[in-house]
Design a protein around this motif. Structure first.
Motif, PDB file in Angstrom:
ATOM      1  N   UNK A 138      25.831  41.495  12.092  1.00 19.54           N
ATOM      2  CA  UNK A 138      24.759  40.978  11.250  1.00 19.54           C
ATOM      3  C   UNK A 138      25.250  40.121  10.090  1.00 19.54           C
ATOM      4  N   UNK A 139      26.521  40.202   9.754  1.00 18.09           N
ATOM      5  CA  UNK A 139      27.047  39.403   8.650  1.00 18.09           C
ATOM      6  C   UNK A 139      28.541  39.205   8.843  1.00 18.09           C
ATOM      7  N   UNK A 140      29.073  38.171   8.189  1.00 24.91           N
ATOM      8  CA  UNK A 140      30.517  37.941   8.182  1.00 24.91           C
ATOM      9  C   UNK A 140      31.089  38.140   6.786  1.00 24.91           C
ATOM     10  N   UNK A 141      30.274  38.642   5.874  1.00 21.29           N
ATOM     11  CA  UNK A 141      30.674  38.751   4.477  1.00 21.29           C
ATOM     12  C   UNK A 141      31.209  40.149   4.156  1.00 21.29           C
ATOM     13  N   UNK A 142      32.327  40.212   3.425  1.00 20.34           N
ATOM     14  CA  UNK A 142      32.996  41.467   3.067  1.00 20.34           C
ATOM     15  C   UNK A 142      32.052  42.405   2.307  1.00 20.34           C
ATOM     16  N   UNK A 143      31.363  41.910   1.280  1.00 21.74           N
ATOM     17  CA  UNK A 143      30.478  42.741   0.463  1.00 21.74           C
ATOM     18  C   UNK A 143      29.168  43.069   1.173  1.00 21.74           C
ATOM     19  N   UNK A 144      28.660  42.120   1.957  1.00 19.87           N
ATOM     20  CA  UNK A 144      27.399  42.345   2.648  1.00 19.87           C
ATOM     21  C   UNK A 144      27.529  43.459   3.678  1.00 19.87           C
ATOM     22  N   UNK A 145      28.693  43.593   4.277  1.00 21.74           N
ATOM     23  CA  UNK A 145      28.890  44.701   5.215  1.00 21.74           C
ATOM     24  C   UNK A 145      28.777  46.043   4.494  1.00 21.74           C
ATOM     25  N   UNK A 206      20.117  39.510  16.304  1.00 24.87           N
ATOM     26  CA  UNK A 206      21.321  40.086  16.896  1.00 24.87           C
ATOM     27  C   UNK A 206      22.571  39.773  16.088  1.00 24.87           C
ATOM     28  N   UNK A 207      22.531  38.790  15.195  1.00 26.58           N
ATOM     29  CA  UNK A 207      23.675  38.456  14.358  1.00 26.58           C
ATOM     30  C   UNK A 207      24.603  37.445  15.002  1.00 26.58           C
ATOM     31  N   UNK A 208      25.833  37.355  14.473  1.00 31.33           N
ATOM     32  CA  UNK A 208      26.797  36.389  14.999  1.00 31.33           C
ATOM     33  C   UNK A 208      27.312  36.860  16.353  1.00 31.33           C
ATOM     34  N   UNK A 209      27.637  35.899  17.209  1.00 33.02           N
ATOM     35  CA  UNK A 209      28.182  36.199  18.528  1.00 33.02           C
ATOM     36  C   UNK A 209      29.366  35.283  18.791  1.00 33.02           C
ATOM     37  N   UNK A 210      30.155  35.656  19.776  1.00 32.42           N
ATOM     38  CA  UNK A 210      31.319  34.841  20.114  1.00 32.42           C
ATOM     39  C   UNK A 210      30.878  33.488  20.639  1.00 32.42           C
ATOM     40  N   UNK A 211      31.505  32.412  20.112  1.00 31.39           N
ATOM     41  CA  UNK A 211      31.145  31.066  20.538  1.00 31.39           C
ATOM     42  C   UNK A 211      31.537  30.819  21.993  1.00 31.39           C
ATOM     43  N   UNK A 449      35.854  27.622  14.842  1.00 35.17           N
ATOM     44  CA  UNK A 449      34.564  27.638  15.535  1.00 35.17           C
ATOM     45  C   UNK A 449      34.427  28.757  16.540  1.00 35.17           C
ATOM     46  N   UNK A 450      34.902  29.936  16.184  1.00 35.76           N
ATOM     47  CA  UNK A 450      34.964  31.022  17.169  1.00 35.76           C
ATOM     48  C   UNK A 450      33.692  31.863  17.251  1.00 35.76           C
ATOM     49  N   UNK A 451      32.816  31.785  16.265  1.00 34.08           N
ATOM     50  CA  UNK A 451      31.583  32.556  16.333  1.00 34.08           C
ATOM     51  C   UNK A 451      30.400  31.694  15.931  1.00 34.08           C
ATOM     52  N   UNK A 452      29.229  32.079  16.421  1.00 33.09           N
ATOM     53  CA  UNK A 452      27.990  31.347  16.158  1.00 33.09           C
ATOM     54  C   UNK A 452      26.959  32.309  15.605  1.00 33.09           C
ATOM     55  N   UNK A 453      26.289  31.960  14.488  1.00 30.21           N
ATOM     56  CA  UNK A 453      25.298  32.878  13.916  1.00 30.21           C
ATOM     57  C   UNK A 453      23.974  32.827  14.656  1.00 30.21           C
ATOM     58  N   UNK A 454      23.209  33.878  14.498  1.00 35.18           N
ATOM     59  CA  UNK A 454      21.848  33.931  15.034  1.00 35.18           C
ATOM     60  C   UNK A 454      20.925  33.160  14.085  1.00 35.18           C
ATOM     61  N   UNK A 455      20.184  32.171  14.548  1.00 34.36           N
ATOM     62  CA  UNK A 455      19.288  31.439  13.652  1.00 34.36           C
ATOM     63  C   UNK A 455      18.171  32.294  13.097  1.00 34.36           C
TER      64      UNK A 455
END
Length: 458
Positions: A138-145, A206-211, A449-455
């Motif tokens: 759901x996130x790539x951010x250290x604090x948001x996790x 669903x959050x970020x997924x593998x590109x 460019x290894x992951x793509x976020x969920x819009x």
């Protein structure tokens, strides 16, 4: 769209909805870890030695399945991203088996308990691992996790408070936590978990997924995870904390009920747990915004260890026994609730590090390995604790306890947890992935460019 443009915060309504399944799931799992084995031992005359063997075999074998489930989840690609489908199936499987475990027939025995305990743990695995991987995605951010983990932990705390209220319901014959109370619990979970899980699957992104999905074998994943030194340090510390919790929790109900004679106060004990845990999560949220996750983990482990030292002098008949027990339990809960939630907030950072090195997305597998270690160490710790007390001659509901039996109980309940938590604090102190280093990891993953976020993320 690359990682650098990914939204970092989940909106509050979606965050609350995503965290809600934690309430019925932890309401169900809470008694399974400590109260349920003791109740089966007392009501169906299962020796503590036999119970310790069952818990060890069931949890270690189930933990081995975790790793395979994690690999299968990472390999699953559907329009929901794989995580949601597995999570929903796990919720339904859980509801299908809870009455057999929590409302046993009058002829239940050790084999019955072992069979349904294993089935229930398998169902929880199919629910827990995709849920954990989804929370990382759901996130790539250290604090948001940490924010997402804290939200889930508040619902965990609410489950503990609700568990404490169940024995106090007016239509139950006693205020003790028994199978009548567990029947009510099972109906609560069956009525809420499927609906909440379905709403979560429909509305939460669903959050970020593998590109680019990269095919990899389970053996290759083992090798990659094994060479992640930061993850190994993290696992050892988590395992020691799990052992400390397990050894204390396995005999905690016996200490309270059989030894101290405070079984009638179980509702009060569980309610104070809810208050203490709520405060503990709030304090943790404050510190996690200002300090590194691993340092908060270390100080909490030290706090837990010191609480076990405070528990040790308690004995039947001393003045203000219940008050002293509640004070020690309150402090212990505040510290342990932090340790209970932080591994989930940290494991995603380690999966990001692996993605940077290997280019392979293994989030669910990292979650599954953590789940396996926590289950295995809890199983080992529970079995070790029950084995120790049985070797010292302690059995549930004896009229009089010999000094050697009490010594064995205190070794399991207090000395072993103290040692484990102190070692965990020492090992996690030098954990290398800080907020600054994680930002560098994410920047590199973004450039590649290894992951793509969920819009759908806001």
């Amino acid at each position: 769209m690359t990682l650098s443009s990914a939204p970092k915060r989940l909106s509050w309504p979606l965050l609350v909805l995503f965290a809600m399944p934690t309430l019925p799931m932890y309401l169900l799992r809470g008694p399974a870890f400590s109260i349920l084995p003791a109740l089966y031992a007392e009501h169906f005359a299962i020796s503590l030695g036999t119970m310790s063997l069952i818990l060890l075999l069931v949890r270690v074998f189930d933990g081995v399945l975790d790793v395979g489930v994690g690999w299968a989840i990472d390999a699953t690609q559907d329009r929901w991203g794989g995580r949601k489908s597995w999570f929903l199936v796990g919720s339904m499987l859980t509801v299908a088996c809870i009455f057999q475990l929590y409302v046993p027939p009058v002829h239940a025995d050790a084999m019955y308990f072992a069979t349904w305990f294993f089935i229930a743990y398998f169902a929880w695995t199919v629910n827990e691992i995709p849920y954990g991987a989804w929370s990382v995605d759901l996130t790539t951010d250290y604090r948001e996790r940490s924010r997402i983990t804290v939200a889930r932990q508040y619902f965990n705390v609410a489950s503990g408070a609700l568990l404490g209220l169940i024995p106090l319901l007016w239509f139950l014959p006693t205020t003790e936590m028994n199978f009548d109370a567990l029947r009510v619990l099972a109906w609560m979970v069956a009525a809420t978990l499927p609906l909440i899980s379905l709403l979560c699957v429909i509305y939460v992104p669903r959050g970020v997924t593998a590109a680019h999905a990269t095919r990899h074998s389970l053996i290759a994943s083992f090798k990659a995870i094994r060479t992640n030194r930061a993850f190994i340090r993290f696992l050892i510390a988590s395992a020691l904390a799990g052992l400390g919790d397990a050894t204390g929790a396995a005999v905690g109900f016996l200490v309270l009920d059989s030894y101290l004679g405070l079984g009638a106060a179980i509702g009060m004990v569980l309610l104070q747990w809810g208050v203490a845990a709520t405060i503990g999560v709030g304090v943790a949220e404050f510190f996690l915004k200002r300090f590194e996750k691993h340092r908060v983990f270390a100080w909490s482990a030290i706090g837990c260890a010191l609480c076990y030292l405070a528990f040790a002098p308690l004995q039947p008949g001393i003045p203000h026994l219940l008050f002293l027990y509640l004070v020690c339990s309150f402090a212990h809960t505040m510290f342990y609730i932090v340790i209970d939630m932080l591994p989930q907030a940290m494991v995603g950072d380690l999966a990001d590090f692996d993605l940077m090195k290997s280019g392979v997305a293994r989030t669910a597998q990292y979650v599954s390995v953590l789940t396996f270690v926590r289950k295995a160490t809890f199983g080992i710790g529970t079995s070790l604790s029950l084995f120790v007390v049985s070797q010292f001659g302690f059995e549930a509901k004896q009229a009089v306890y010999a000094s050697t039996a009490i010594l064995g109980l205190k070794i399991s309940a207090f000395a072993l947890p103290f040692a484990c938590f102190m070692l965990a604090a020492l090992i996690i102190w030098a954990y290398p992935i800080t907020a600054r280093r994680h930002a560098v990891i994410q920047q590199r993953n973004a450039r590649l460019g290894r992951v793509v976020p969920d819009p759908g993320l806001a």
